[in-house]
Motif scaffolding. Structure first.
Motif, PDB file in Angstrom:
ATOM      1  N   UNK A  63      -2.815   6.189  -7.490  1.00  0.00           N
ATOM      2  CA  UNK A  63      -1.770   5.676  -7.431  1.00  0.00           C
ATOM      3  C   UNK A  63      -0.272   6.491  -6.959  1.00  0.00           C
ATOM      4  N   UNK A  64      -0.501   7.494  -5.852  1.00  0.00           N
ATOM      5  CA  UNK A  64       0.255   8.108  -5.516  1.00  0.00           C
ATOM      6  C   UNK A  64       1.168   7.020  -4.445  1.00  0.00           C
ATOM      7  N   UNK A  65       1.073   6.155  -3.305  1.00  0.00           N
ATOM      8  CA  UNK A  65       1.059   5.783  -1.897  1.00  0.00           C
ATOM      9  C   UNK A  65       1.451   4.319  -3.256  1.00  0.00           C
ATOM     10  N   UNK A  66       2.914   3.864  -2.317  1.00  0.00           N
ATOM     11  CA  UNK A  66       2.301   2.372  -2.850  1.00  0.00           C
ATOM     12  C   UNK A  66       1.277   1.732  -2.752  1.00  0.00           C
ATOM     13  N   UNK A  67       1.025   1.973  -1.024  1.00  0.00           N
ATOM     14  CA  UNK A  67      -0.100   0.796  -1.186  1.00  0.00           C
ATOM     15  C   UNK A  67      -1.672   1.311  -1.778  1.00  0.00           C
TER      16      UNK A  67
END
Length: 574
Positions: free
Chosen positions: A347-351
């Motif tokens: 869940x860290x980066x938007x993609x």
């Protein structure tokens, strides 16, 4: 462990050692498949009505009329109420006869005044229930009276079983990584057999529910362990054949054995005892199935791994090199990289967050549809044993179709096509449910085929979307949401109280939701496998599943493309 398969290449891919492990591991999956949906038969709810005591001294007319007739699409006797027994006894003693007319009048002979049934008060089943024995001699529901005011205990018991599966999914992997694949496989199989026999002696519903939970833990843990062990022992084409086709097929054969057994053994306690037999029959395999050499190497136990591999070389009649593993530096380096990423990195980066959330919803929706379809089996006409057998048989061509489609067609197109076929078939059931039983069963089988074939493609598609560094964690998280879906699926039948077709509509609608979400995922067919989070394909705002795929930049990974499909099948089947 990039050099592991090069180190064991001297064994070949299909020698006597691989054949023995292949066959025995497939057979070891039978206990898990045999017990998968035992809830359908153990918790079956036979038709029932209030019990009328033998010494109630009622006339034959009043014995037939004391159970109210309800109109719910079709005439059926009430399951949870009767007319007040004392009042009916007095009316019967006075010579009155029951009537569905509009008032009190005399009978045709003028001798017996008739009583309007709708004017009588009703009461609950104070003397218990009488259950139909057409299909079942006894079930958990009929023995512990989990009906009417206690009907809520039926889906709760099923929920306990699937929550056990969820717990097994979360715990078995960690235990297997620490103590080995083989102990977990046989420990879970023994656990399944022990608690299966224990539930046969359950004296009450609470005790049965606790034991049933433990059965769920053993059921999923044994299947995970046998899959992982086979995927690590076998290499190359034999591993692909094992994980993609043969293991699921033998697993389904185990499922097909259950309705035959339930047909012959109509008592739930006797059926529970018989369900222990497949697991006990697999116990001697402990001395024939080796521990995973790949796992032994990952734990630094190189001597034990070499002992297994040299024994395999003798069985395959090939010569092993004097030194099989030079060092474990590469393996340790890779394990450190894998440990540096966690669940929260999904869940860290938007993609990656967009892809992860969409896939969680897709896995949840498909799981609710699959298990909801199985639980709705009881609403179909005909023998439940034959219906369940047919629902199990249809899984064999579904696995084959998903395997062929995943190798030859874009994965989004394959998934959307299969799920659309299944969901539309399920939505049409409300038209044919009561009028055309044969067509209804055909639509159910078509729906099961589409959903299961789509699920087979989804395994591969999910694994190809996530990078190598976090793929196992991603697949475990998707499996967890899948188990959450299966846990709530027993409650789908309760929705029929509001509208009899609502369970079928919800199953079809959730399948359509997963199709809609799939449109926003990138295509992975014949694309290089991502190794890092930065190499993941971007999510789509909207893209038809058959739309063309823009060419990727040649970053030196094009050589991976031909081997993507086999590797993904092996690493993401769970």
């Amino acid at each position: 462990m990039q050099n592991y398969e090069e180190s064991v290449s001297f064994l070949g891919t299909w020698g006597a050692f691989q054949r023995r492990a292949f066959i025995l591991l497939c057979l070891t999956s039978i206990p898990s498949g045999y017990n998968l949906l035992c809830v359908i038969f153990l918790l079956a709810s036979p038709p029932h009505h209030c019990h009328i005591p033998v010494h109630s001294n009622l006339s034959q007319d009043w014995i037939q009329a004391i159970i109210p007739v309800q109109v719910a699409g079709q005439l059926e006797r009430s399951s949870c109420s009767r007319y007040e027994l004392e009042v009916v006894q007095n009316l019967s003693a006075l010579g009155h006869t029951p009537s569905l007319g509009l008032g009190h009048n005399l009978s045709a002979l003028g001798s017996s005044p008739e009583v309007l049934l709708s004017s009588l008060k009703q009461e609950s089943c104070k003397d218990g229930w009488t259950y139909s024995t057409e299909y079942y001699e006894s079930t958990v529901v009929s023995e512990f009276n989990l009906v009417c005011s206690d009907q809520w205990k039926q889906p709760l018991t099923s929920l306990a079983y699937f929550l056990g599966g969820l717990s097994g999914c979360l715990v078995s992997g960690q235990i297997s990584d620490r103590f080995g694949r083989k102990p977990v496989l046989f420990g879970a199989t023994a656990m399944l057999s022990i608690f299966s026999s224990a539930v046969a002696f359950a004296p009450s519903w609470p005790v049965f529910t606790v034991l049933f939970f433990m059965m769920g833990v053993g059921q999923i843990a044994s299947y995970i362990a046998v899959f992982v062990l086979g995927s690590e022992i076998l290499v190359g084409s034999s591993r692909v054949l094992f994980s993609c086709l043969c293991l699921p097929s033998v697993y389904v054969c185990g499922m097909m054995l259950l309705p035959g057994t339930a047909y012959l053994v109509r008592s739930w306690r006797h059926l529970s005892l018989i369900m222990t037999v497949p697991g006990l029959a697999c116990m001697p395999f402990w001395w024939l199935i080796p521990e995973s050499p790949r796992w032994l190497v990952s734990r630094g136990r190189l001597q034990e791994a070499e002992l297994v591999l040299r024994s395999a070389a003798l069985e395959n009649r090939v010569e092993a090199p004097q030194v099989i593993f030079l060092s474990a530096k590469v393996e340790k380096a890779e394990s450190q990289v894998a440990e540096s990423l966690s669940f929260f990195d999904l869940l860290r980066t938007t993609n990656i967050r967009h892809i992860t959330l969409k896939l969680w919803l897709i896995w949840f929706s498909v799981s609710v549809s699959y298990f909801g379809l199985s639980f709705n089996l009881s609403s179909l006409y005909g023998s439940p044993f034959l219906n369940y057998f047919l629902l199990s048989v249809v899984e064999l061509p579904a696995y084959l179709a998903s395997c062929l489609a995943a190798r030859s067609l874009p994965h989004r197109l394959s998934y959307v096509g299969f799920i659309l076929m299944g969901s539309l078939a399920l939505l049409l059931i409300q038209i044919t449910l009561h009028s055309f039983p044969s067509i209804t069963l055909t639509l159910v089988l078509l729906g099961k085929f589409g959903i299961l074939a789509g699920t087979g493609v989804l395994y591969m598609f999910t694994g190809e979307l996530f990078p190598t560094v976090i793929r196992n964690t991603a697949m475990s998280s998707c499996a967890m949401f899948s188990r959450v879906g299966s846990s709530i699926s027993p409650y789908l039948l309760q929705l029929a109280v509001f509208y009899q077709f609502l369970p079928w509509i919800l199953v079809g609608a959730l399948s359509l939701l997963s199709v809609l979400l799939c449109f926003f995922l990138p295509e992975t067919f014949r694309q290089p496998l991502p190794d890092t989070i930065q190499q993941m394909a971007d999510t789509q705002r909207f893209r038809w599943p058959c739309a063309s795929i823009p060419p990727t930049k040649d970053d030196g990974k094009s050589a991976k493309a031909p081997t993507t499909a086999p590797e993904i099948i092996c690493t993401t089947r769970l």
